[in-house]
Design a protein around this motif. Structure first.
Motif, PDB file in Angstrom:
ATOM      1  N   ASP A  41       0.830  -1.203   0.000  1.00 47.79           N
ATOM      2  CA  ASP A  41       0.000   0.000   0.000  1.00 47.79           C
ATOM      3  C   ASP A  41       0.867   1.257   0.000  1.00 47.79           C
ATOM      4  O   ASP A  41       1.760   1.413   0.829  1.00 47.79           O
ATOM      5  CB  ASP A  41      -0.889   0.010   1.248  1.00 47.79           C
ATOM      6  N   THR A  42       0.585   2.146  -0.936  1.00 48.78           N
ATOM      7  CA  THR A  42       1.366   3.384  -1.013  1.00 48.78           C
ATOM      8  C   THR A  42       0.440   4.558  -1.306  1.00 48.78           C
ATOM      9  O   THR A  42      -0.790   4.440  -1.215  1.00 48.78           O
ATOM     10  CB  THR A  42       2.485   3.252  -2.067  1.00 48.78           C
ATOM     11  N   SER A  43       1.040   5.703  -1.598  1.00 49.22           N
ATOM     12  CA  SER A  43       0.272   6.908  -1.937  1.00 49.22           C
ATOM     13  C   SER A  43       1.198   7.854  -2.683  1.00 49.22           C
ATOM     14  O   SER A  43       2.410   7.811  -2.493  1.00 49.22           O
ATOM     15  CB  SER A  43      -0.246   7.577  -0.658  1.00 49.22           C
ATOM     16  N   PRO A  44       0.619   8.731  -3.521  1.00 51.08           N
ATOM     17  CA  PRO A  44       1.480   9.675  -4.248  1.00 51.08           C
ATOM     18  C   PRO A  44       2.262  10.603  -3.332  1.00 51.08           C
ATOM     19  O   PRO A  44       3.266  11.160  -3.747  1.00 51.08           O
ATOM     20  CB  PRO A  44       0.490  10.487  -5.095  1.00 51.08           C
ATOM     21  N   VAL A  45       1.811  10.818  -2.075  1.00 48.55           N
ATOM     22  CA  VAL A  45       2.493  11.802  -1.227  1.00 48.55           C
ATOM     23  C   VAL A  45       3.490  11.186  -0.248  1.00 48.55           C
ATOM     24  O   VAL A  45       4.234  11.903   0.407  1.00 48.55           O
ATOM     25  CB  VAL A  45       1.484  12.677  -0.429  1.00 48.55           C
ATOM     26  N   TYR A  46       3.508   9.891  -0.144  1.00 46.98           N
ATOM     27  CA  TYR A  46       4.380   9.268   0.856  1.00 46.98           C
ATOM     28  C   TYR A  46       5.861   9.509   0.573  1.00 46.98           C
ATOM     29  O   TYR A  46       6.284   9.556  -0.585  1.00 46.98           O
ATOM     30  CB  TYR A  46       4.140   7.755   0.915  1.00 46.98           C
ATOM     31  N   VAL A  47       6.625   9.559   1.666  1.00 41.37           N
ATOM     32  CA  VAL A  47       8.087   9.731   1.601  1.00 41.37           C
ATOM     33  C   VAL A  47       8.447  10.853   0.610  1.00 41.37           C
ATOM     34  O   VAL A  47       9.190  10.669  -0.336  1.00 41.37           O
ATOM     35  CB  VAL A  47       8.830   8.426   1.245  1.00 41.37           C
ATOM     36  N   GLN A  48       7.887  11.996   0.873  1.00 41.73           N
ATOM     37  CA  GLN A  48       8.134  13.178   0.045  1.00 41.73           C
ATOM     38  C   GLN A  48       7.809  12.936  -1.424  1.00 41.73           C
ATOM     39  O   GLN A  48       8.458  13.466  -2.324  1.00 41.73           O
ATOM     40  CB  GLN A  48       9.588  13.624   0.185  1.00 41.73           C
ATOM     41  N   GLU A  54       5.834   5.872  -4.362  1.00 46.06           N
ATOM     42  CA  GLU A  54       5.229   5.091  -5.454  1.00 46.06           C
ATOM     43  C   GLU A  54       6.269   4.562  -6.427  1.00 46.06           C
ATOM     44  O   GLU A  54       6.263   3.397  -6.805  1.00 46.06           O
ATOM     45  CB  GLU A  54       4.208   5.949  -6.219  1.00 46.06           C
ATOM     46  N   LYS A  55       7.165   5.472  -6.791  1.00 42.98           N
ATOM     47  CA  LYS A  55       8.165   5.092  -7.783  1.00 42.98           C
ATOM     48  C   LYS A  55       9.030   3.940  -7.261  1.00 42.98           C
ATOM     49  O   LYS A  55       9.260   2.954  -7.963  1.00 42.98           O
ATOM     50  CB  LYS A  55       9.043   6.294  -8.120  1.00 42.98           C
ATOM     51  N   ALA A  56       9.476   4.097  -6.016  1.00 44.63           N
ATOM     52  CA  ALA A  56      10.360   3.084  -5.431  1.00 44.63           C
ATOM     53  C   ALA A  56       9.625   1.748  -5.289  1.00 44.63           C
ATOM     54  O   ALA A  56      10.175   0.675  -5.565  1.00 44.63           O
ATOM     55  CB  ALA A  56      10.866   3.558  -4.080  1.00 44.63           C
ATOM     56  N   THR A  57       8.366   1.831  -4.878  1.00 45.21           N
ATOM     57  CA  THR A  57       7.566   0.623  -4.723  1.00 45.21           C
ATOM     58  C   THR A  57       7.388  -0.047  -6.086  1.00 45.21           C
ATOM     59  O   THR A  57       7.496  -1.280  -6.217  1.00 45.21           O
ATOM     60  CB  THR A  57       6.191   0.969  -4.111  1.00 45.21           C
ATOM     61  N   GLY A  58       7.116   0.795  -7.087  1.00 47.03           N
ATOM     62  CA  GLY A  58       6.937   0.271  -8.448  1.00 47.03           C
ATOM     63  C   GLY A  58       8.186  -0.450  -8.941  1.00 47.03           C
ATOM     64  O   GLY A  58       8.099  -1.540  -9.517  1.00 47.03           O
ATOM     65  N   ILE A  59       9.336   0.164  -8.705  1.00 44.88           N
ATOM     66  CA  ILE A  59      10.589  -0.453  -9.153  1.00 44.88           C
ATOM     67  C   ILE A  59      10.793  -1.806  -8.485  1.00 44.88           C
ATOM     68  O   ILE A  59      11.140  -2.799  -9.128  1.00 44.88           O
ATOM     69  CB  ILE A  59      11.783   0.486  -8.846  1.00 44.88           C
ATOM     70  N   ALA A  60      10.533  -1.847  -7.169  1.00 44.90           N
ATOM     71  CA  ALA A  60      10.755  -3.100  -6.440  1.00 44.90           C
ATOM     72  C   ALA A  60       9.779  -4.188  -6.899  1.00 44.90           C
ATOM     73  O   ALA A  60      10.157  -5.356  -7.057  1.00 44.90           O
ATOM     74  CB  ALA A  60      10.624  -2.851  -4.942  1.00 44.90           C
ATOM     75  N   LEU A  61       8.525  -3.801  -7.136  1.00 46.56           N
ATOM     76  CA  LEU A  61       7.516  -4.802  -7.487  1.00 46.56           C
ATOM     77  C   LEU A  61       7.614  -5.263  -8.937  1.00 46.56           C
ATOM     78  O   LEU A  61       7.222  -6.381  -9.275  1.00 46.56           O
ATOM     79  CB  LEU A  61       6.110  -4.250  -7.205  1.00 46.56           C
ATOM     80  N   LYS A  62       8.133  -4.368  -9.774  1.00 41.62           N
ATOM     81  CA  LYS A  62       8.273  -4.712 -11.192  1.00 41.62           C
ATOM     82  C   LYS A  62       9.118  -5.975 -11.371  1.00 41.62           C
ATOM     83  O   LYS A  62       9.021  -6.674 -12.369  1.00 41.62           O
ATOM     84  CB  LYS A  62       8.943  -3.521 -11.906  1.00 41.62           C
ATOM     85  N   ARG A  63       9.948  -6.248 -10.361  1.00 45.99           N
ATOM     86  CA  ARG A  63      10.841  -7.394 -10.446  1.00 45.99           C
ATOM     87  C   ARG A  63      10.114  -8.698 -10.091  1.00 45.99           C
ATOM     88  O   ARG A  63      10.738  -9.753  -9.997  1.00 45.99           O
ATOM     89  CB  ARG A  63      12.041  -7.162  -9.506  1.00 45.99           C
ATOM     90  N   THR A 116      -3.044   2.031  -3.952  1.00 40.41           N
ATOM     91  CA  THR A 116      -2.601   3.424  -3.808  1.00 40.41           C
ATOM     92  C   THR A 116      -3.827   4.326  -3.698  1.00 40.41           C
ATOM     93  O   THR A 116      -4.958   3.833  -3.619  1.00 40.41           O
ATOM     94  CB  THR A 116      -1.643   3.843  -4.934  1.00 40.41           C
ATOM     95  N   LYS A 117      -3.573   5.647  -3.635  1.00 45.62           N
ATOM     96  CA  LYS A 117      -4.660   6.524  -3.183  1.00 45.62           C
ATOM     97  C   LYS A 117      -4.781   7.792  -4.012  1.00 45.62           C
ATOM     98  O   LYS A 117      -3.834   8.219  -4.660  1.00 45.62           O
ATOM     99  CB  LYS A 117      -4.399   6.924  -1.722  1.00 45.62           C
ATOM    100  N   MET A 118      -5.945   8.391  -3.915  1.00 47.06           N
ATOM    101  CA  MET A 118      -6.182   9.714  -4.467  1.00 47.06           C
ATOM    102  C   MET A 118      -5.891  10.715  -3.343  1.00 47.06           C
ATOM    103  O   MET A 118      -6.693  10.885  -2.441  1.00 47.06           O
ATOM    104  CB  MET A 118      -7.629   9.834  -4.962  1.00 47.06           C
ATOM    105  N   SER A 119      -4.707  11.314  -3.404  1.00 52.38           N
ATOM    106  CA  SER A 119      -4.268  12.211  -2.314  1.00 52.38           C
ATOM    107  C   SER A 119      -4.382  13.659  -2.757  1.00 52.38           C
ATOM    108  O   SER A 119      -3.437  14.439  -2.639  1.00 52.38           O
ATOM    109  CB  SER A 119      -2.821  11.889  -1.931  1.00 52.38           C
ATOM    110  N   MET A 164      -0.295   5.340 -11.811  1.00 56.88           N
ATOM    111  CA  MET A 164      -0.193   4.145 -12.656  1.00 56.88           C
ATOM    112  C   MET A 164       1.194   4.070 -13.311  1.00 56.88           C
ATOM    113  O   MET A 164       1.805   3.016 -13.386  1.00 56.88           O
ATOM    114  CB  MET A 164      -1.280   4.198 -13.718  1.00 56.88           C
ATOM    115  N   LYS A 165       1.633   5.268 -13.745  1.00 58.61           N
ATOM    116  CA  LYS A 165       2.945   5.342 -14.393  1.00 58.61           C
ATOM    117  C   LYS A 165       4.059   5.021 -13.383  1.00 58.61           C
ATOM    118  O   LYS A 165       4.944   4.214 -13.638  1.00 58.61           O
ATOM    119  CB  LYS A 165       3.145   6.757 -14.957  1.00 58.61           C
ATOM    120  N   ASN A 166       3.962   5.665 -12.216  1.00 55.63           N
ATOM    121  CA  ASN A 166       5.005   5.469 -11.210  1.00 55.63           C
ATOM    122  C   ASN A 166       5.081   4.029 -10.726  1.00 55.63           C
ATOM    123  O   ASN A 166       6.155   3.493 -10.487  1.00 55.63           O
ATOM    124  CB  ASN A 166       4.753   6.380  -9.991  1.00 55.63           C
ATOM    125  N   LEU A 167       3.924   3.416 -10.593  1.00 54.27           N
ATOM    126  CA  LEU A 167       3.907   2.042 -10.086  1.00 54.27           C
ATOM    127  C   LEU A 167       4.129   1.022 -11.208  1.00 54.27           C
ATOM    128  O   LEU A 167       4.247  -0.177 -10.955  1.00 54.27           O
ATOM    129  CB  LEU A 167       2.582   1.769  -9.374  1.00 54.27           C
TER     130      LEU A 167
END
Lengths: 493, 458
Positions: B106-113, B117-126, B136-139, B157-160
């Motif tokens: 679970d993530t959000s566009p505003v998390y960790v500055q 999302e991007k980092a989560t996406g990179i990790a999960l893409k593997r 994720t959320k509408m923030s 969607m793009k980031n993840l």
């Protein structure tokens, strides 16, 4: 034996005085602060005649043991000299007194003090010279060492050590400290007590007195075999072995000669010729001196960065504060006035070393070079603290109680409307009023016709003591929207 | 970064204290099993990879691991003066989690500055797309225009790096009906999201709640029209009946959702560490009962004991957190009524410790005047838990607590970010999901600090 006692006492004094400059917690001063207060020149400038009389009497009885034991710069030279002797033994030789230089320097010293051009005098003053070396060169190392311990303590959840800020407060003073260390160190390495017997004004004055001292080392000509070893061991180069004479004005009664003589021909004893004559050689310092104050800004240089807004988390960049320039010299409560500070301070940096709030730093300006000046970029003069007044040996900052401090006004706050965040950011603030320890700041409506308008500070000068809490805690950066303007003479409110 | 770092210390200290506490209080139970991972008798090889508890989502028949990965607290590092996510560590945490059966992220566009999302996406893409569920959320807090909101949706969607979301949330609603209308009704975004669900771009549509009961009811009433697939609420044994500030008791929230058969997702199972880093005697009380289980495990097991719970999110920054939590659910042993009662009593005891209900979510940051708000509040909480807040200057241990508070304060909070610099502008307040009156608390702490510093009698 006498030498061992001297070495022991010198070590103790040296370590204690040094620790005074290193101990940023200020706990040592309560017990050992007197070691700074019995330093000759500060005591003289503090008009502390009890101490001066004691030191004169001490010298009259024992000779210049002040120079061997109490003066930290003297002991520091002994350490250099001792290290040099490890490489080359018996390296000294008798040399005649350079009286013209000694008295010349003394005259220059007195004249510059009287004329108000005290920088020269402050640079020459031995205790202050050592203080600057300790504060500028040793204290940072001590601080960093402490910070390593604090780092380790944090890992094991101990509160035994806490981190302290280490920074060079003024590069001008730092440079003077380095230069002093190099020159004095070099002279000591080469010729022992050269500095003390040619340049040091305190040495010259005490040397004048010590000629008449009750006890002094004497060469017993019946035992002396003219080996000259005592002269080779004499770091003051004052033993004329051929003529069996000792120049008592230069002898710092280190007792090295006593120990070196294999025949026991040098003894520390009552002087033989009893033509006692009270010396009058006391340095005169005109305490009414110049009255011109600086009008220039203190040190501060740091990058100005724009604040930025981010998403969740992160920090806004903090722009370092800058002092408002030009400003007049602001001196701590207890110093009475900038003039009193200028009259008494020898620039030893003891107050700078102990200031826990990072308010004091040596002035970089010629008018009050190396003397402490206050600025509030790193902290403010906190109400509970009277450390600088406790430690000052020279009477430049007189002892002051917490209560007295709270009613002593060193200046007053001035509001700068164009910097105030209430105006620039259109937010509620009032942090200056929130933290004013004397309740001198009231928040009032910026528009009295509109009860909903944001509040701005108004300052009651009659209550303001100039502690700088408002200036330091003001959110406006790099220039605070409220700053302290100094009074020429401190007021009691 | 600093707060992250501090969190690290807290956690380590927590583990250490468990060690020390157990030695002192329950030495007989803990034993001295020597192993390398953590101090409370858990070795890495003890953590099974195939015993994870799964719950079934009645809407989509998703088999969701009851432990979900909250991506709000990813490990960060400083590079060239900027905070960036430590992607290597994220990858290894994600790999480990998936390997041990965790499949909900679970993530959000505003998390960790905004970097999560991007980092989560990179990790999960593997990993294969069918091995995990992404949420994720509408923030759209600051700009709720239709264009901006849809842009946010598309950039997620793009980031993840996905073409559909398994779970999508209306982020943090419940403060007021007006705010809900502003963000989702007036701009037609709720309709837009329902459309997306129809298209299969969103498999489950729900919302995360912080706020008051009446707004909760108001939004829940949309169920008939919209059909909420799930709701994310703050739930744990402390919030069950003793919700602090303007939070609603979880007992009520859960009850309402269960009544309607809506699957419950849980956030803040540990209240940002406040239920793992507990006062010493609370810790002793829990360890006495279950010497081999961590303090944190109690809260997870409490939540898991409710059948309507689909998944609970935990923001695990360190391998030790992850391992401990996986162990709690592999296999999962629900609490019996007696144990629940024991936890309710524990929650009541905790009320004696007036900590500030800050969960270190950092929504309040960055403070425009540079303060480190969560670090100040957490330091204060830490001192409460450790008994280092003096009630009076006449206390026997006043000198000790004063020193611990002040020295610890300088360690926890950079000097220029301390409470004294708070201007009280209140810009932080609207961001706090726990509805803490931040300037009031900060000034209260500052006044306490002034008393300590000035050595005043109180």
């Amino acid at each position: 034996m006498l030498r061992k006692i001297r070495v022991f006492l010198a070590t103790v004094f040296f370590c204690v005085v040094t620790l005074l400059f290193l101990d940023f917690t200020g706990t040592l001063h309560a017990w050992l602060g007197w070691t700074a207060k019995i330093q000759f020149l500060p005591a003289l400038l503090a008009l502390n005649f009890g101490v001066v009389a004691f030191l004169v009497a001490l010298t009259l009885v024992f000779g210049r043991i002040y120079c061997s034991v109490i003066c930290p710069l003297g002991v520091m030279q002994d350490i250099f000299s001792w290290a040099a002797s490890k490489r080359k033994k018996n390296r000294f030789n008798y040399s005649p007194a350079k009286s013209w230089l000694r008295y010349g320097v003394l005259i220059v010293f007195i004249v510059t003090l009287v004329m108000g051009f005290d920088v020269v005098a402050h640079i020459l003053a031995p205790y202050s010279a050592y203080g600057r070396i300790a504060q500028n060169l040793l204290a940072p190392i001590w601080g960093l060492g402490n910070n390593v311990l604090a780092f380790l303590a944090e890992r094991v959840d101990s509160y035994a050590f806490y981190t302290t800020d280490v920074w060079i407060r003024s590069w001008g003073t730092f440079a003077v400290a380095v230069a002093t260390l190099v020159v004095v160190g070099f002279l000591a390495w080469r010729g022992g007590r050269t500095y003390c017997n040619t340049i040091c004004p305190v040495g010259t004055v005490l040397g004048f007195i010590s000629r008449f001292s009750l006890l002094k080392p004497v060469i017993d000509t019946t035992k002396c075999i003219d080996c000259g070893l005592c002269a080779k061991k004499c770091k003051a180069s004052c033993i004329d072995a051929k003529n069996h004479k000792i120049d008592y004005s230069r002898c710092v009664v280190c007792m090295d000669c006593l120990e070196s003589c294999k025949k026991g021909a040098v003894v520390y004893t009552l002087r033989k010729n009893a033509n006692a004559e009270q010396p009058k050689g006391e340095e005169k310092v005109d305490t009414s001196r110049k009255n011109f104050l600086v009008s220039a800004g203190l040190l501060a240089a740091s990058a100005v960065k724009a604040q930025e807004m981010k998403l969740d988390g992160g920090y806004a960049t903090i722009i370092d504060k800058k002092p408002r320039a030009p400003f007049r010299t602001l001196t701590p409560a207890g110093s009475l006035s900038a003039k009193n500070m200028a009259d008494h301070c020898t620039g030893c940096q003891l107050c700078v070393a102990v200031c826990p709030n990072k308010v004091l730093s040596p002035s970089p300006y010629l008018e009050n070079f190396m003397q402490p000046a206050m600025s509030f970029e790193k902290g403010y003069c906190r109400p509970e603290c009277t450390k600088c007044s406790e430690v000052c040996p020279a009477g430049a900052i007189r002892p002051i109680s917490r209560e007295e401090k709270s009613s002593t006004s060193i200046g007053h706050a001035v509001w700068v409307k164009r910097n105030c965040v209430v105006i620039t950011d259109n937010v509620e603030c009032g942090n200056c009023a929130e933290h004013c320890p004397s309740g001198a700041i009231t928040m009032v409506l910026s528009d009295y016709t509109n009860p909903k308008s944001k509040k701005i500070p108004v300052i009651n000068k009659e209550r303001c003591i100039g502690c700088g809490a408002c200036e330091h805690l003001c959110p406006s950066r790099p220039y605070s929207a409220i700053y302290v303007k100094s009074y020429k003479y401190h007021k009691t409110i | 970064m600093k707060a992250e770092h501090k969190n690290n210390i807290d956690r380590r200290e927590f583990i250490k204290r468990i060690g020390a506490g157990s030695l002192l209080t329950v030495a007989a139970f803990t034993g001295c099993k020597s192993n390398k991972s953590v101090g409370d008798g858990m070795a890495e090889e003890d953590i099974p990879t195939d015993k994870m508890e799964y719950r079934t989502n009645p809407n989509t028949n998703d088999k969701v691991s009851i432990l979900g990965y909250g991506c709000m607290r990813w490990p960060t590092k400083e590079e060239e003066g900027k905070t960036i996510i430590d992607q290597d560590r994220v990858n290894s945490l994600v790999d480990y989690a998936i390997e041990h059966g965790v499949n909900f992220f679970d993530t959000s566009p505003v998390y960790v500055q905004g970097l999560s999302e991007k980092a989560t996406g990179i990790a999960l893409k593997r990993h294969p797309r069918d091995k995990f569920f992404i949420s994720t959320k509408m923030s759209n807090f600051s700009n709720a225009s239709r264009e901006n909101s849809i842009m946010m949706y598309e950039s997620s969607m793009k980031n993840l790096q996905v073409d559909y979301f398994d779970y999508y949330l209306l982020h943090n609603i419940g403060g007021s009906v007006e705010d809900f209308n502003r963000r989702f009704i007036d701009n037609g975004i709720l309709d837009f999201l329902v459309e997306e669900r129809k298209k299969g771009k969103i498999r489950n549509l729900g919302w995360s709640f912080h706020g008051s009961a009446d707004v909760f009811d108001h939004i829940l009433a949309y169920h008939e029209k919209v059909h909420w697939d799930f709701v994310l609420i703050q739930m744990n044994y402390s919030d069950w009946r003793n919700a602090r500030g303007r939070n609603v008791n979880a007992e009520y929230l859960y009850g309402e959702l269960e009544k309607r058969g809506i699957p419950v997702l849980i956030m803040e199972p540990l209240l940002g560490g406040r239920l793992s880093n507990v006062p010493a005697h609370i810790e002793a009380r829990l360890k006495m009962q279950e010497p081999d289980r961590s303090v944190a495990s109690w809260s997870f097991r409490f939540n898991g004991s409710y059948p309507g719970v689909l998944c609970m999110l935990s923001g695990m920054v360190y391998d030790e957190h992850l391992q401990d939590n996986i162990k709690t659910f592999s296999p999962f042993v629900p609490l019996n009524d007696e144990e629940k009662e024991f936890l309710f009593e524990t929650a009541d005891l905790m009320l004696n410790y007036p900590t500030i209900p800050c969960n270190d979510c950092k929504y309040c940051m960055p403070c425009p005047y540079g303060l480190d708000i969560p670090a100040i509040l957490l330091h204060y909480n830490k001192c409460i838990n450790e008994g280092n807040i003096a009630k009076s200057s006449q206390d026997d241990n006043y000198r000790k607590t004063r020193r611990a508070f002040l020295i610890g304060y300088d360690r926890a909070v950079e000097k220029q970010r301390q409470a004294a610099y708070c201007v009280g502008c209140g810009q932080c307040n609207k961001h706090c999901p726990q509805r803490i009156n931040i300037p009031r608390e900060i000034r209260r702490i500052d006044q306490y600090i002034e008393k300590l510093k000035q050595g005043l009698d109180f």
